[in-house]
Design a protein around this motif. Sequence first.
Motif, mmCIF file in Angstrom:
data_model
loop_
_atom_site.group_PDB
_atom_site.id
_atom_site.type_symbol
_atom_site.label_atom_id
_atom_site.label_comp_id
_atom_site.label_asym_id
_atom_site.label_seq_id
_atom_site.Cartn_x
_atom_site.Cartn_y
_atom_site.Cartn_z
ATOM 1 N N LYS A 152 0.923 -1.262 -0.314
ATOM 2 C CA LYS A 152 -0.084 -0.208 -0.011
ATOM 3 C C LYS A 152 0.892 1.140 -0.064
ATOM 4 C CE LYS A 152 -3.801 1.914 2.649
ATOM 5 N NZ LYS A 152 -4.885 1.740 3.993
ATOM 6 N N PRO A 153 0.688 2.096 -0.687
ATOM 7 C CA PRO A 153 1.394 3.521 -0.764
ATOM 8 C C PRO A 153 1.588 4.010 0.445
ATOM 9 C CG PRO A 153 -0.072 3.440 -2.698
ATOM 10 C CD PRO A 153 -0.531 2.326 -1.701
ATOM 11 N N ARG A 154 2.779 4.602 0.754
ATOM 12 C CA ARG A 154 2.962 5.377 2.073
ATOM 13 C C ARG A 154 2.547 6.670 2.086
ATOM 14 N NH1 ARG A 154 7.101 2.375 4.968
ATOM 15 N NH2 ARG A 154 6.247 0.093 4.500
ATOM 16 N N THR A 155 1.861 7.121 3.114
ATOM 17 C CA THR A 155 1.244 8.415 3.171
ATOM 18 C C THR A 155 2.012 8.913 4.410
ATOM 19 O OG1 THR A 155 -0.495 7.673 4.533
ATOM 20 C CG2 THR A 155 -0.843 7.866 2.282
ATOM 21 N N ASN A 156 2.823 8.367 5.245
ATOM 22 C CA ASN A 156 3.468 8.818 6.416
ATOM 23 C C ASN A 156 2.653 9.364 7.557
ATOM 24 O OD1 ASN A 156 5.831 7.938 5.138
ATOM 25 N ND2 ASN A 156 7.017 9.594 5.830
ATOM 26 N N LYS A 157 1.337 8.812 7.345
ATOM 27 C CA LYS A 157 0.273 9.048 8.235
ATOM 28 C C LYS A 157 0.080 7.930 9.088
ATOM 29 C CE LYS A 157 -3.189 11.730 6.908
ATOM 30 N NZ LYS A 157 -4.399 12.222 6.439
ATOM 31 N N ALA A 158 0.205 8.113 10.305
ATOM 32 C CA ALA A 158 -0.190 7.055 11.454
ATOM 33 C C ALA A 158 -1.351 7.097 12.551
ATOM 34 C CB ALA A 158 1.130 6.458 12.091
ATOM 35 N N LEU A 159 -2.061 6.014 12.579
ATOM 36 C CA LEU A 159 -3.119 6.404 13.510
ATOM 37 C C LEU A 159 -2.898 5.615 14.901
ATOM 38 C CD1 LEU A 159 -6.084 7.051 14.518
ATOM 39 C CD2 LEU A 159 -6.852 5.120 13.221
#
Lengths: 371, 142
Positions: free
Chosen positions: A144-151
Amino acid sequence: MRPLPLKIFRWLCLLTALANAGGNAALYLVYEPVFAWLSVPQPADPFAFAATTGFSFTIGVLAFAIYLRPQESISALVGCALAKGLYAFVTLYMFVFADLHWFWLIFGVWDAVYTVIFLLFLAQLVKPDLTALNTTGIRMGSAKPRTNKALLLGFSLTKNVDKGLARVSQGLEAGGYEVTTEMAVPIESELFAWPLTVARFVRISVRAVLRRPAKIHRLSAKADDGYDLIVVASQTWLAGMSAVVEGIFEDPDNRGLFEGTDVASLTICRGLWRRTQAMTVDWVERSGGHMVAVRHALHVGREPFRFFSLMLYLVFGKVTRPRLFHRFWPKKYGLSDADLDELEVFGHALAVRDRLPPIEQSITGGNEHAL
Amino acid sequence: MPFDISPAFAAARFEPLLELASLSPHHLVASLVVLGSIVFVNDLVRTSLMVTFTRSRANHVAVMVLTLFPAMLLGGVLLLGASRYPERAPLNLVFAALMYGVWYLGGTLTKLARPDTEAADVGFIMVGSLITIPCGLLALVF
């Protein structure tokens, strides 16, 4: 104490397969002269003797099947452990109460030892993916493409999980991630409120034993928020995931969050972390998530003082150190500074995890090739 | 009746098991072997159940029961032993204490199976003593 490798358990299975199948076949053929030589009474009931040796022979065949394909023989392993345990008990019982000759105790002891061996082998074979997750570093992330967003998801009754997730968040941010932390809010907020009362503690405990779920308010995080990593933190309530964290997964609207997303599990507790971790991993996989890491962090202190310290903390809402055990009692509640530092390192390692190569369309049209 | 199903018959069938379960002086070694075996394998079984059937309520209750089962078993043995052989109640307490060592060993042995195990949970073992000790004290005043 280091775990025995799989091949040792397999060879032990082969050994008892030969002993049970081969030994009983040979014994049935020559038992008359052998028993006469050893002064063992001849079987009073030849049919019962034949049935017993036949049964034991069958266990040998099952043990051979386990040797050949251990991972596919869990049921056989359970059956063999049960059979050998029962045989060992019956042998001892008959020796004590029915004057069975000591010669049969040899088989009883063998079967008792193999009951333990089979149970250890079973413990090794169940959920080997958890062993792999616990003993390797961070796994490769999905394509999956990285968005550099983490939850970061969790629930914190005593702020212990809060502190743990805060450090994970710092690590992720140091690795270039934008972090959103969301704590699940239970609908029964009066029940799951801090500090606890004795009545609410008992009620939560009973519900935890019986796995009664806790509904939560809808999360503000949505599947199209574009997170490429989710960290789920749970505490342990009576050996299992806390009901509130489990409520995150029980809400079908949250499934989209996890679908195809890299997920890490963090268990923060006093000491019983395995079942909570297994439950979290199971929920994540059922929700379509891609497990990349598991970690557990235990409260500071040594047992049994750590356990009783936790109980007093939950009842009184503050660190209570009995004067009698002052030297041994944990000085604080929750995670140690070293463990919190480790969680920050963990967060950073998640941020820089490798990624599976993406699948790309070829220019000849239609066929897909991995880079 | 072609066969005997009287209470006396049933009691006679269970008498040997009751003898073993009460740490009878006539079969002490056998009693200790059986009791020790159950206590020893308890955590081996629990280790497997801990990570399986994660959504099963029945399994979760089983895991909780097995967490303290040795303590409850030892408490029952002390009480049964005191009811049948009251003079042996103090000695039985010593045997129960030894069984706690066996319980710890059983948990520790799980490390031979896999590295990701909690081994012996000393916290819960100590909680177990809060079950066994009162039963033992009650047995002393029987």
